[in-house]
Design an enzyme around this catalytic site. Structure first.
Site, short mmCIF file in Angstrom:
data_model
loop_
_atom_site.label_atom_id
_atom_site.label_comp_id
_atom_site.label_asym_id
_atom_site.label_seq_id
_atom_site.Cartn_x
_atom_site.Cartn_y
_atom_site.Cartn_z
N PRO A 69 0.79 -1.43 0.00
CA PRO A 69 -0.21 0.06 -0.08
C PRO A 69 0.56 0.98 0.31
CG PRO A 69 -0.56 -1.59 2.01
CD PRO A 69 0.80 -1.86 1.03
N GLU A 70 1.05 2.08 -0.95
CA GLU A 70 1.49 3.29 -1.33
C GLU A 70 0.45 4.17 -0.71
OE1 GLU A 70 4.81 3.64 -2.72
OE2 GLU A 70 5.03 1.91 -3.20
#
Ligand SMILES: [Zn+2]
Length: 275
Positions: free
Chosen positions: A2-3
């Site tokens: 997840p960014e």
């Protein structure tokens, strides 16, 4: 992994379900995250109302009447809001059970995520907590611009791609967004960060903002993605121009894209468009 855009999308997804709700209890099924969840956490949060939900870098901050919960999704984490009586799946390590029969359920197969309570309110935690205090500016804030990158870049000798992925320089620029931003700005990923002009850094800073904002907007249009089980940015994949495309033709000049490794991370770039 997840960014920042996925974390922002997660925040927007869970906020309506959590804001101003009261926590009934915390159920920890497996405390072994990147840092173990301290046993007293359940006692600290039980009965508290949720006063705010915010994000700093890739951390979600859940402000309580007393203290703040810090949540990080790590490599493979995701959260969902589910009915409290729904049976947990494998890797559903904890439930923050709310008084309205709903729960925030944290799922993390690789267990690099974090779930920690700190006694400070969110604004103070941002300044004082060891995980947050050294973070660079938010890329979508006014504190982040070309002058900021140029000023810090002059003092360093690393490749620009490693430089912009350093959370002390700016938060939330992961491998995908660094690769895409450098392509759009026409900067070679291995160029030393002290050998880039202010003008080129201005262009790069604008590009980073645009790329992240686009990803957030795309995430926002498919808000149910915040429940995605793999935590992957599937909604962004369709607009990638260099990331994951080594050997394929450049969208601008048709030259085959090349790949090199910078700081253990694969970097795809166009040898003609990026200098
Ligand atoms: Zn090209």
């Amino acid at each position: 992994m997840p960014e920042l855009p996925e974390v922002e999308t997660t925040l927007r997804g869970i906020r309506p379900h959590l804001a101003e709700r009261r926590i009934a209890r915390l159920i920890v099924r497996d405390a072994r995250l990147r840092q173990p969840i301290p046993p007293e956490t359940a006692e600290r949060v039980a009965g508290q109302a949720i006063r705010s939900l915010s994000r700093r870098g890739k951390y979600l901050l859940i402000g309580l009447e007393t203290g703040t919960l810090l949540l990080h999704l790590g490599m493979s984490g995701s959260v969902r809001v589910v009915a409290s009586d729904r049976p947990p799946r494998k890797h559903d390590h904890l439930d923050l059970v709310l008084c309205d029969e709903q729960s925030l359920r944290f799922h993390d197969p690789r267990r690099f995520g974090l779930f920690l309570w700190t006694p400070d309110p969110p604004a103070l935690a941002e300044r004082r907590h060891p995980l947050l205090s050294a973070l660079g500016p938010e890329p979508l804030s006014d504190a982040f611009d070309g002058a900021h990158l140029h000023r810090l870049g002059r003092q360093r000798r690393v490749a620009v791609k490693a430089f912009i992925m350093d959370a002390a320089v700016v938060v939330g620029v992961g491998n995908i967004y660094a690769s895409e931003s450098l392509f759009t700005a026409g900067i070679h990923p291995a160029r030393p960060c002290h050998r880039i002009s202010l003008d080129r850094y201005r262009r790069l800073a604008e590009t980073i903002r645009d790329v992240l904002q686009d990803a957030i907007t795309q995430g926002g249009t498919t808000l149910r993605d915040f429940v995605r089980e793999d935590g992957n940015p599937g909604y962004f994949a369709r607009s990638l121009r260099v990331y994951g495309r080594a050997g394929q033709p450049c969208v601008h000049c048709a030259t085959p894209l090349r790949q090199l490794r910078i700081g253990q991370r694969s970097s795809v770039y166009c040898p003609r468009c990026q200098r």
